[in-house]
Design a protein around this motif. Structure first.
Motif, PDB file in Angstrom:
ATOM      1  N   GLY A  30       0.251  38.866  64.596  1.00 15.32           N
ATOM      2  CA  GLY A  30       0.753  38.940  65.961  1.00 15.32           C
ATOM      3  C   GLY A  30       0.573  37.671  66.758  1.00 15.32           C
ATOM      4  N   ASP A  31       0.552  36.509  66.072  1.00 14.22           N
ATOM      5  CA  ASP A  31       0.372  35.249  66.783  1.00 14.22           C
ATOM      6  C   ASP A  31       1.680  34.488  66.954  1.00 14.22           C
ATOM      7  OD1 ASP A  31       0.843  34.377  64.215  1.00 14.22           O
ATOM      8  OD2 ASP A  31      -0.992  33.168  64.038  1.00 14.22           O
ATOM      9  N   GLY A  32       2.815  35.060  66.513  1.00 16.46           N
ATOM     10  CA  GLY A  32       4.099  34.394  66.636  1.00 16.46           C
ATOM     11  C   GLY A  32       4.310  33.279  65.644  1.00 16.46           C
ATOM     12  N   VAL A  33       3.349  33.068  64.741  1.00 16.52           N
ATOM     13  CA  VAL A  33       3.433  31.986  63.746  1.00 16.52           C
ATOM     14  C   VAL A  33       3.448  32.557  62.332  1.00 16.52           C
ATOM     15  CG1 VAL A  33       2.321  29.915  62.843  1.00 16.52           C
ATOM     16  CG2 VAL A  33       2.275  30.385  65.311  1.00 16.52           C
ATOM     17  N   ALA A  34       2.474  33.399  62.018  1.00 14.73           N
ATOM     18  CA  ALA A  34       2.408  34.025  60.695  1.00 14.73           C
ATOM     19  C   ALA A  34       3.547  35.035  60.543  1.00 14.73           C
ATOM     20  CB  ALA A  34       1.065  34.718  60.514  1.00 14.73           C
ATOM     21  N   ASP A  35       4.124  35.119  59.333  1.00 22.29           N
ATOM     22  CA  ASP A  35       5.194  36.080  59.064  1.00 22.29           C
ATOM     23  C   ASP A  35       4.565  37.452  58.845  1.00 22.29           C
ATOM     24  OD1 ASP A  35       7.330  37.596  58.157  1.00 22.29           O
ATOM     25  OD2 ASP A  35       8.159  35.993  56.915  1.00 22.29           O
ATOM     26  N   ASP A  36       4.801  38.384  59.763  1.00 22.03           N
ATOM     27  CA  ASP A  36       4.190  39.714  59.718  1.00 22.03           C
ATOM     28  C   ASP A  36       5.086  40.762  59.071  1.00 22.03           C
ATOM     29  OD1 ASP A  36       1.709  39.119  60.946  1.00 22.03           O
ATOM     30  OD2 ASP A  36       2.660  39.109  62.918  1.00 22.03           O
ATOM     31  N   THR A  37       6.206  40.365  58.466  1.00 20.79           N
ATOM     32  CA  THR A  37       7.168  41.330  57.927  1.00 20.79           C
ATOM     33  C   THR A  37       6.512  42.268  56.927  1.00 20.79           C
ATOM     34  OG1 THR A  37       8.889  39.643  58.145  1.00 20.79           O
ATOM     35  CG2 THR A  37       9.423  41.590  56.844  1.00 20.79           C
ATOM     36  N   ALA A  61       2.880  38.720  69.504  1.00 22.85           N
ATOM     37  CA  ALA A  61       4.241  38.407  69.074  1.00 22.85           C
ATOM     38  C   ALA A  61       4.261  38.461  67.552  1.00 22.85           C
ATOM     39  CB  ALA A  61       4.665  37.034  69.573  1.00 22.85           C
ATOM     40  N   TYR A  62       5.047  39.376  66.993  1.00 19.25           N
ATOM     41  CA  TYR A  62       5.061  39.626  65.561  1.00 19.25           C
ATOM     42  C   TYR A  62       6.307  38.988  64.952  1.00 19.25           C
ATOM     43  CZ  TYR A  62       1.365  42.884  66.693  1.00 19.25           C
ATOM     44  OH  TYR A  62       0.196  43.427  67.147  1.00 19.25           O
ATOM     45  N   LEU A  63       6.112  37.891  64.230  1.00 19.49           N
ATOM     46  CA  LEU A  63       7.222  37.181  63.610  1.00 19.49           C
ATOM     47  C   LEU A  63       7.710  37.978  62.400  1.00 19.49           C
ATOM     48  CD1 LEU A  63       8.854  34.506  63.771  1.00 19.49           C
ATOM     49  CD2 LEU A  63       7.233  33.574  62.090  1.00 19.49           C
ATOM     50  N   ALA A  64       9.036  38.197  62.331  1.00 18.81           N
ATOM     51  CA  ALA A  64       9.628  38.961  61.231  1.00 18.81           C
ATOM     52  C   ALA A  64      10.823  38.204  60.677  1.00 18.81           C
ATOM     53  CB  ALA A  64      10.050  40.343  61.708  1.00 18.81           C
ATOM     54  N   SER A  65      10.845  38.040  59.360  1.00 19.95           N
ATOM     55  CA  SER A  65      11.909  37.289  58.703  1.00 19.95           C
ATOM     56  C   SER A  65      12.933  38.187  58.027  1.00 19.95           C
ATOM     57  CB  SER A  65      11.308  36.334  57.664  1.00 19.95           C
ATOM     58  OG  SER A  65      10.543  37.055  56.705  1.00 19.95           O
ATOM     59  N   ASP A  66      12.737  39.491  58.094  1.00 14.44           N
ATOM     60  CA  ASP A  66      13.678  40.434  57.486  1.00 14.44           C
ATOM     61  C   ASP A  66      13.735  41.686  58.347  1.00 14.44           C
ATOM     62  OD1 ASP A  66      15.502  41.492  55.711  1.00 14.44           O
ATOM     63  OD2 ASP A  66      14.180  41.403  53.962  1.00 14.44           O
ATOM     64  N   THR A  67      14.655  42.587  58.012  1.00 11.83           N
ATOM     65  CA  THR A  67      14.814  43.830  58.773  1.00 11.83           C
ATOM     66  C   THR A  67      13.562  44.684  58.665  1.00 11.83           C
ATOM     67  OG1 THR A  67      17.199  43.824  58.351  1.00 11.83           O
ATOM     68  CG2 THR A  67      16.205  45.914  59.028  1.00 11.83           C
ATOM     69  N   LEU A  68      13.102  45.188  59.794  1.00 11.99           N
ATOM     70  CA  LEU A  68      12.019  46.171  59.843  1.00 11.99           C
ATOM     71  C   LEU A  68      12.648  47.534  60.079  1.00 11.99           C
ATOM     72  CD1 LEU A  68       9.547  44.170  62.107  1.00 11.99           C
ATOM     73  CD2 LEU A  68       9.353  44.520  59.638  1.00 11.99           C
ATOM     74  N   THR A  69      12.528  48.429  59.105  1.00  9.90           N
ATOM     75  CA  THR A  69      13.156  49.747  59.183  1.00  9.90           C
ATOM     76  C   THR A  69      12.106  50.797  59.492  1.00  9.90           C
ATOM     77  OG1 THR A  69      14.925  49.144  57.640  1.00  9.90           O
ATOM     78  CG2 THR A  69      14.507  51.484  57.956  1.00  9.90           C
ATOM     79  N   PHE A  70      12.185  51.382  60.671  1.00 13.01           N
ATOM     80  CA  PHE A  70      11.244  52.410  61.111  1.00 13.01           C
ATOM     81  C   PHE A  70      11.899  53.779  60.885  1.00 13.01           C
ATOM     82  CE2 PHE A  70      10.154  48.554  63.318  1.00 13.01           C
ATOM     83  CZ  PHE A  70       8.766  48.545  63.356  1.00 13.01           C
ATOM     84  N   ASP A  71      11.740  54.313  59.674  1.00  6.70           N
ATOM     85  CA  ASP A  71      12.308  55.617  59.317  1.00  6.70           C
ATOM     86  C   ASP A  71      11.172  56.606  59.080  1.00  6.70           C
ATOM     87  OD1 ASP A  71      11.498  54.176  57.109  1.00  6.70           O
ATOM     88  OD2 ASP A  71      13.083  54.914  55.790  1.00  6.70           O
TER      89      ASP A  71
END
Length: 243
Positions: A30-37, A61-71
């Motif tokens: 959640g630092d906006g730098v590390a990829d949290d995907t 800030a949670y950096l995400a490089s792909d779709t996060l699917t909340f199902d």
């Protein structure tokens, strides 16, 4: 824990962790730098093994490089205290629901969803990659609170899909939908439907810093003769676009 007979029982650490699934416990930073995907998806996968879980993204800030699917399962709650910052192109940053299976019977509660793209998805010539900030797919009778979506081709995209049911009877609260080429879109395809939703509020805007005002839209309803949309109600939207 006090039982029905008045006796007390100690709750285990596992019991306490089961109350809420915190993405930080699965390695998110959640630092906006590390990829949290991967960490967020691991938290979602775990939450899907529980009954009516609460999934929490604490402040950050949670950096995400792909779709996060909340199902998540029926009756789940998803609480966004922090914000998703996405780098995706040509796909959704956040999907609530699922495009592969019928989830229109789920009753979900989503609170405080905030998502932005790392850079606005439009160049000076008006070309985009067709990214989506929040995709709401084939849901019914859900409560969805979206506080901020910025920088995508489609900000919020509500859709009922063929063979997967419809998008209907949802209560959707909107905050800032700014600098997306289309800030909000309602859509149905094939035999799907997108009807009877109540949408509250919303600040819709394309700022003076937006790179190109060509073909920008605040609210777009994709209405087709074969699967027309009806009875979607808007309460108090503020249309502030500078285009």
């Amino acid at each position: 824990l006090v039982t029905a007979t008045g006796s007390t029982e100690a709750r285990t650490v596992a019991d306490r962790f089961a109350d809420a699934v915190n993405v930080l416990n699965f390695g998110a930073v959640g630092d906006g730098v590390a990829d949290d995907t991967a960490a967020i998806q691991d938290a979602i996968t775990h939450a899907k093994t529980l009954t009516c879980p609460t999934l929490v993204l604490p402040g950050g800030a949670y950096l995400a490089s792909d779709t996060l699917t909340f199902d998540l399962p029926d009756g789940s709650t998803i609480v966004f205290i922090g914000k998703i910052v996405s780098t995706v192109s040509a796909k959704p940053a956040v999907r609530i629901g699922n495009v592969d299976v019928d989830v229109s019977t789920l009753k979900l509660r989503v609170e405080g969803l905030k998502v932005s793209r790392s850079s606005v998805d439009m160049d000076a010539g008006g070309t985009t990659s067709n990214s989506t900030g929040v995709s709401l797919s084939s849901l019914a009778l859900c409560y969805i609170d979206i506080r901020e979506v910025w920088g995508f081709t489609d900000g919020v995209f509500c859709q009922g899909l063929a063979a997967n049911g419809g998008f209907s009877y949802n209560e959707i609260h909107l905050g800032q939908l700014h600098d997306n080429k289309r800030n909000l879109s309602l859509y149905a395809s094939g035999v799907g439907y997108c009807n009877e939703n109540n949408l509250f509020g919303g600040s819709f805007n394309h700022s003076s810093n937006y790179p190109n005002y060509t073909d920008t839209v605040n609210i777009q309803i994709n209405h087709f003769a074969s699967n027309w949309l009806n009875n979607n109600r808007f309460f108090g939207p503020s249309l502030e676009g500078n285009d």
